[in-house]
Write a protein that holds these residues in place. Structure first.
Motif, PDB file in Angstrom:
ATOM      1  N   PRO B  77       0.824  -1.217   0.000  1.00 52.36           N
ATOM      2  CA  PRO B  77       0.000   0.000   0.000  1.00 52.36           C
ATOM      3  C   PRO B  77       0.859   1.268   0.000  1.00 52.36           C
ATOM      4  CG  PRO B  77      -0.083  -1.085   2.147  1.00 52.36           C
ATOM      5  CD  PRO B  77       0.685  -1.992   1.236  1.00 52.36           C
ATOM      6  N   ARG B  78       0.308   2.323  -0.572  1.00 50.25           N
ATOM      7  CA  ARG B  78       0.992   3.624  -0.543  1.00 50.25           C
ATOM      8  C   ARG B  78       0.095   4.585   0.244  1.00 50.25           C
ATOM      9  NH1 ARG B  78       1.850   1.822  -5.959  1.00 50.25           N
ATOM     10  NH2 ARG B  78       0.101   2.904  -6.930  1.00 50.25           N
ATOM     11  N   TYR B  79       0.716   5.596   0.818  1.00 48.59           N
ATOM     12  CA  TYR B  79      -0.058   6.540   1.621  1.00 48.59           C
ATOM     13  C   TYR B  79       0.198   7.981   1.198  1.00 48.59           C
ATOM     14  CZ  TYR B  79      -0.810   2.589   4.746  1.00 48.59           C
ATOM     15  OH  TYR B  79      -1.158   1.375   5.267  1.00 48.59           O
ATOM     16  N   LEU B  80      -0.862   8.783   1.334  1.00 46.46           N
ATOM     17  CA  LEU B  80      -0.703  10.228   1.212  1.00 46.46           C
ATOM     18  C   LEU B  80      -1.045  10.810   2.585  1.00 46.46           C
ATOM     19  CD1 LEU B  80      -0.372  12.939  -0.327  1.00 46.46           C
ATOM     20  CD2 LEU B  80      -2.807  12.820  -0.871  1.00 46.46           C
ATOM     21  N   VAL B  81      -0.147  11.638   3.114  1.00 48.72           N
ATOM     22  CA  VAL B  81      -0.400  12.263   4.407  1.00 48.72           C
ATOM     23  C   VAL B  81      -0.328  13.774   4.227  1.00 48.72           C
ATOM     24  CG1 VAL B  81       0.326  12.483   6.805  1.00 48.72           C
ATOM     25  CG2 VAL B  81       0.621  10.302   5.622  1.00 48.72           C
ATOM     26  N   CYS B  82      -1.383  14.446   4.650  1.00 48.88           N
ATOM     27  CA  CYS B  82      -1.380  15.900   4.561  1.00 48.88           C
ATOM     28  C   CYS B  82      -0.821  16.464   5.856  1.00 48.88           C
ATOM     29  CB  CYS B  82      -2.792  16.410   4.335  1.00 48.88           C
ATOM     30  SG  CYS B  82      -2.860  18.196   4.399  1.00 48.88           S
ATOM     31  N   ASN B  83       0.162  17.323   5.721  1.00 51.95           N
ATOM     32  CA  ASN B  83       0.804  17.953   6.869  1.00 51.95           C
ATOM     33  C   ASN B  83       0.039  19.224   7.250  1.00 51.95           C
ATOM     34  OD1 ASN B  83       2.464  19.248   8.678  1.00 51.95           O
ATOM     35  ND2 ASN B  83       4.353  18.826   7.551  1.00 51.95           N
ATOM     36  N   ALA B  84      -0.817  19.086   8.255  1.00 50.50           N
ATOM     37  CA  ALA B  84      -1.569  20.242   8.765  1.00 50.50           C
ATOM     38  C   ALA B  84      -1.093  20.560  10.179  1.00 50.50           C
ATOM     39  CB  ALA B  84      -3.070  19.954   8.745  1.00 50.50           C
ATOM     40  N   ASP B  85       0.199  20.324  10.399  1.00 52.29           N
ATOM     41  CA  ASP B  85       0.773  20.556  11.722  1.00 52.29           C
ATOM     42  C   ASP B  85       1.342  21.967  11.804  1.00 52.29           C
ATOM     43  OD1 ASP B  85       1.433  19.350  14.314  1.00 52.29           O
ATOM     44  OD2 ASP B  85       3.494  19.783  13.744  1.00 52.29           O
ATOM     45  N   GLU B  86       0.722  22.888  11.116  1.00 51.10           N
ATOM     46  CA  GLU B  86       1.209  24.268  11.039  1.00 51.10           C
ATOM     47  C   GLU B  86       1.636  24.818  12.403  1.00 51.10           C
ATOM     48  OE1 GLU B  86      -0.462  27.690   8.446  1.00 51.10           O
ATOM     49  OE2 GLU B  86      -1.789  27.458  10.141  1.00 51.10           O
ATOM     50  N   SER B  87       2.940  24.971  12.591  1.00 57.20           N
ATOM     51  CA  SER B  87       3.444  25.446  13.893  1.00 57.20           C
ATOM     52  C   SER B  87       4.565  26.457  13.778  1.00 57.20           C
ATOM     53  CB  SER B  87       3.980  24.273  14.722  1.00 57.20           C
ATOM     54  OG  SER B  87       3.135  23.170  14.678  1.00 57.20           O
ATOM     55  N   ASN B 210       2.535  16.062   2.063  1.00 56.22           N
ATOM     56  CA  ASN B 210       2.421  17.402   1.474  1.00 56.22           C
ATOM     57  C   ASN B 210       1.688  18.340   2.417  1.00 56.22           C
ATOM     58  OD1 ASN B 210       1.950  16.245  -1.938  1.00 56.22           O
ATOM     59  ND2 ASN B 210       3.741  17.217  -1.050  1.00 56.22           N
ATOM     60  N   ASN B 211       2.073  19.608   2.343  1.00 54.79           N
ATOM     61  CA  ASN B 211       1.435  20.654   3.140  1.00 54.79           C
ATOM     62  C   ASN B 211       0.000  20.930   2.658  1.00 54.79           C
ATOM     63  OD1 ASN B 211       1.087  23.975   3.010  1.00 54.79           O
ATOM     64  ND2 ASN B 211       1.775  23.215   4.966  1.00 54.79           N
ATOM     65  N   VAL B 212      -0.824  21.435   3.551  1.00 56.23           N
ATOM     66  CA  VAL B 212      -2.227  21.769   3.246  1.00 56.23           C
ATOM     67  C   VAL B 212      -2.353  22.647   1.999  1.00 56.23           C
ATOM     68  CG1 VAL B 212      -4.234  23.083   4.097  1.00 56.23           C
ATOM     69  CG2 VAL B 212      -2.951  21.618   5.661  1.00 56.23           C
ATOM     70  N   GLU B 213      -1.564  23.713   1.973  1.00 56.20           N
ATOM     71  CA  GLU B 213      -1.687  24.674   0.875  1.00 56.20           C
ATOM     72  C   GLU B 213      -1.269  24.049  -0.459  1.00 56.20           C
ATOM     73  OE1 GLU B 213       0.668  28.204   1.537  1.00 56.20           O
ATOM     74  OE2 GLU B 213       0.138  29.026  -0.424  1.00 56.20           O
ATOM     75  N   THR B 214      -0.278  23.166  -0.410  1.00 59.92           N
ATOM     76  CA  THR B 214       0.173  22.472  -1.613  1.00 59.92           C
ATOM     77  C   THR B 214      -0.964  21.626  -2.171  1.00 59.92           C
ATOM     78  OG1 THR B 214       2.306  22.247  -0.489  1.00 59.92           O
ATOM     79  CG2 THR B 214       2.020  21.021  -2.535  1.00 59.92           C
ATOM     80  N   ILE B 215      -1.572  20.826  -1.283  1.00 54.60           N
ATOM     81  CA  ILE B 215      -2.665  19.928  -1.700  1.00 54.60           C
ATOM     82  C   ILE B 215      -3.838  20.749  -2.239  1.00 54.60           C
ATOM     83  CG2 ILE B 215      -4.384  18.283  -0.835  1.00 54.60           C
ATOM     84  CD1 ILE B 215      -1.871  16.876  -0.564  1.00 54.60           C
TER      85      ILE B 215
END
Lengths: 181, 451
Positions: B77-87, B210-215
């Motif tokens: 399996p492959r995964y896409l994870v959105c990075n919404a850890d804006e800090s 990928n970052n939120v804004e990128t997605i």
């Protein structure tokens, strides 16, 4: 069977999630592939903290370990890493004031100092009646509406001394002394 | 706002845009229809490569290239994870986007997952954004009900499950391998690379983070084509970028700019920051979040060779670290003449000390020492040798750690000393001089007790 914890009201309470919380726990575990239930640890710790008086005692961590079939030490190493998990009891209303650059530029230290004086406690302390704990925290992503503070999941932005008076008054009346989950 | 192309915020002011019906009526989810029914996975990836889109989380790496690196072994399996850890201090754009128009992120996740051949995707959001977690959970539920998520989306063979995952307060989890560790239920300790997540990421499987804004930019690229996206912005900085503007300006907030906008216009135009508060003088800017070098007025407005500085990856970095900075996450912190660079640097140093995961000695120890020395200076016990000591420590952190947090902690210190050394010297020679700036009369006293 299960260990007990002293609640904020002083009575002993069994450490066991309510049925409603267990439904949430199962739903969270189902989000991850089979055998990867450890991924649910952080979300479940949030639930545990919300249910057991806003902090994670060794007994609560042990309970979470049993639920997720992992070792207690795995729970402790995570609980001690993340700043939102409290390993000590805290006041009912946890006030977290942001103090990083943009908030500092807009007077965050004044706000902290004002709350310290008002509640007669220092950063990191809890009022003797157990109502408020004051923390100074790092950037909460509210830089354009600085200064700000957070209580539970509520952001309070563009703070002034008057606004602080008002919201402390509201929390005094027990309104929304919310936790995260 | 009238000026400039709006890609992400085009419909932001439409009442009810957070609801799926309104979002759909504004053309939402079209990219999913288009991709799933008329494009192959490779065609979507190709459009993203053509668009020149660069990662909006801070590093600015080409998104299409990152996608192309994704390993595709059979049966794994492959995964896409959105990075919404804006800090990143100074950054609040992802929060704005997720709060106002959550379905744009979900649409982006679906179309990106399709392109990458992913059937399970996660949005990792920082714990403090719990109210946003609830907003996104609701939006995901709406998307499931409307058939955009789940089995056989649009009656195709494509299946996708999208889940939220909440963090618990750790800046380091914005680093992609730390984020994956955290998602696996562990401490947020960054991994040694290689292997990169594209080969061994979440649960050891190929993963794109990928970052939120990128997605959120992907739906536009699929709808209008990569070339159309690349026609906005500059050659190396295509498209638009969300800038989080804060500090001593008249109009703090999130602005979508076409990359290549002059910095001077961004600061002084009423369409953006609206100038410096109280008619004060601009002193310094941290242009891309706390990690990037701070620049004094003359260097943020102009490049070293006297050209107007532009809001783009290449223009902001012109002059290297000696005279330039970086676009980073677009966290644009403006300081006027009343701001003390030394005190500001102390807030950054304390931040990185607090957020160091503790794995690498140079970062764990160095960030602590930098904070202590700055604290000593602020308390009036500094010596001129402390400035050199700070310089020495930061130079021994940079490039000597597993992840970029070490660099991020070192650069603000190096740049503050490089451009404002005289201010450090003045502070050390006469710590009370800060009180001569009227703005600090009250604040310094308070700062002395609060830190």
């Amino acid at each position: 069977m299960h260990s007990q914890i002293k609640s904020s009201k002083g009575e002993m309470k069994e450490i066991r999630f309510s049925e409603a919380t267990m439904v949430k726990v199962r739903e969270i575990i189902a989000r991850y592939p089979e055998g990867r239930h450890k991924s649910a640890l952080i979300p479940v710790l949030h639930l545990a903290q919300a249910e057991f008086d806003g902090w994670l005692s060794p007994e609560v961590m042990q309970y979470v370990a049993e639920i997720l079939s992992i070792q207690a030490i795995e729970v402790f190493e995570v609980a001690s890493f993340y700043s939102m998990f409290n390993l000590q009891p805290r006041g009912k209303c946890l006030i977290e004031v942001c103090r990083t650059s943009s908030c500092w530029l807009n007077g965050a230290y004044d706000i902290i100092s004002y709350i310290e004086k008002k509640l007669n406690i220092k950063v990191g302390e809890t009022t003797p009646d157990g109502k408020y704990t004051l923390k100074a925290v790092e950037c909460l992503g509210s830089c354009g509406t600085a200064p700000m503070l957070q209580v539970g999941d509520q952001y309070h932005e563009n703070l002034t001394f008057e606004k602080v008076d008002e919201l402390l008054e509201n929390y005094q009346q027990g309104e929304k002394m919310s936790n995260y989950c | 706002m009238k000026e400039g192309k709006k890609i992400l915020l085009e419909h932001i002011d439409v009442p009810g845009i957070e609801k799926i019906e309104t979002f759909r009526a504004c053309g939402g989810y079209q990219s999913v229809e288009k991709a799933l029914t008329s494009m192959t996975e490779a065609e979507v990836v190709h459009e993203v490569i053509t668009s020149g889109l660069r990662g909006r989380g801070g590093a600015g790496f080409q998104t299409g290239t990152k996608w192309n690196f994704l390993a595709k072994p059979e049966g794994v399996p492959r995964y896409l994870v959105c990075n919404a850890d804006e800090s990143e201090p100074g950054t609040f754009k992802d929060r704005y986007l997720m709060e106002k128009i959550p379905h744009l992120l979900i649409e982006g996740m679906i179309v990106s997952s399709y392109a990458l051949g992913v059937n399970k995707a996660y949005i990792y959001i920082r714990g403090e954004y719990f109210y946003l977690y609830k907003i996104l959970e609701k939006a995901i539920e709406e998307a499931y009900k409307a058939g955009w998520l789940g089995q056989n989306i649009l009656n195709t063979k494509y299946n996708l499950d999208l889940y939220m995952h909440i963090g618990a307060g750790a800046y380091i989890c914005g680093e992609e391998t730390a984020l994956l560790e955290s998602l696996e239920g562990k401490r947020g300790n960054p991994r040694i690379k290689p292997p990169f997540p594209a080969v061994a990421g979440l649960y050891g499987c190929p993963t794109v983070v990928n970052n939120v804004e990128t997605i959120a930019a992907v739906p536009y690229i699929v709808n209008h084509g990569g070339e159309n996206y690349a026609s906005f912005g500059t050659e190396k900085s295509t498209g638009t970028k969300l800038i989080s503007a804060s500090g001593h300006i008249n109009k703090p907030g999130v602005y979508e700019i076409e990359l290549g906008l002059p910095v001077e216009e961004f600061i002084y135009s009423d369409s953006y920051c609206g100038g410096i508060r109280n008619g004060n003088e601009l002193k310094a800017v941290v242009a891309g979040g706390s990690s990037v070098p701070i620049l004094p007025k003359h260097l943020i407005l102009q490049t070293p060779d006297g050209q107007p500085r532009l809001m783009s990856y290449e223009s902001l970095s012109e002059g290297g670290f000696a005279a330039g900075t970086m676009l980073g996450s677009g966290g644009f912190i403006v300081m006027d003449e009343t701001a003390s660079i030394v005190m500001n640097l102390h807030t950054f140093a304390r931040f990185y000390h607090h957020e160091s995961c503790g794995q690498c000695s140079p970062c764990r120890e160095g960030t602590g020492w930098m904070e202590k020395i700055l604290h000593k200076i602020l308390d009036g016990h500094g010596t001129l040798a402390d400035i050199d000591l700070l310089w020495d420590i930061q130079s021994k952190i940079e490039g000597k750690t597993i992840c970029a947090l070490g660099d991020a902690a070192a650069w603000p210190v190096a740049s503050a000393i490089r451009h404002f050394r005289s201010e450090f010297e003045a502070y050390i020679k006469d710590p009370m001089a800060i009180n001569k700036i009227s703005h600090y009369n009250e604040k310094y006293k308070i700062a002395g007790t609060a830190i």
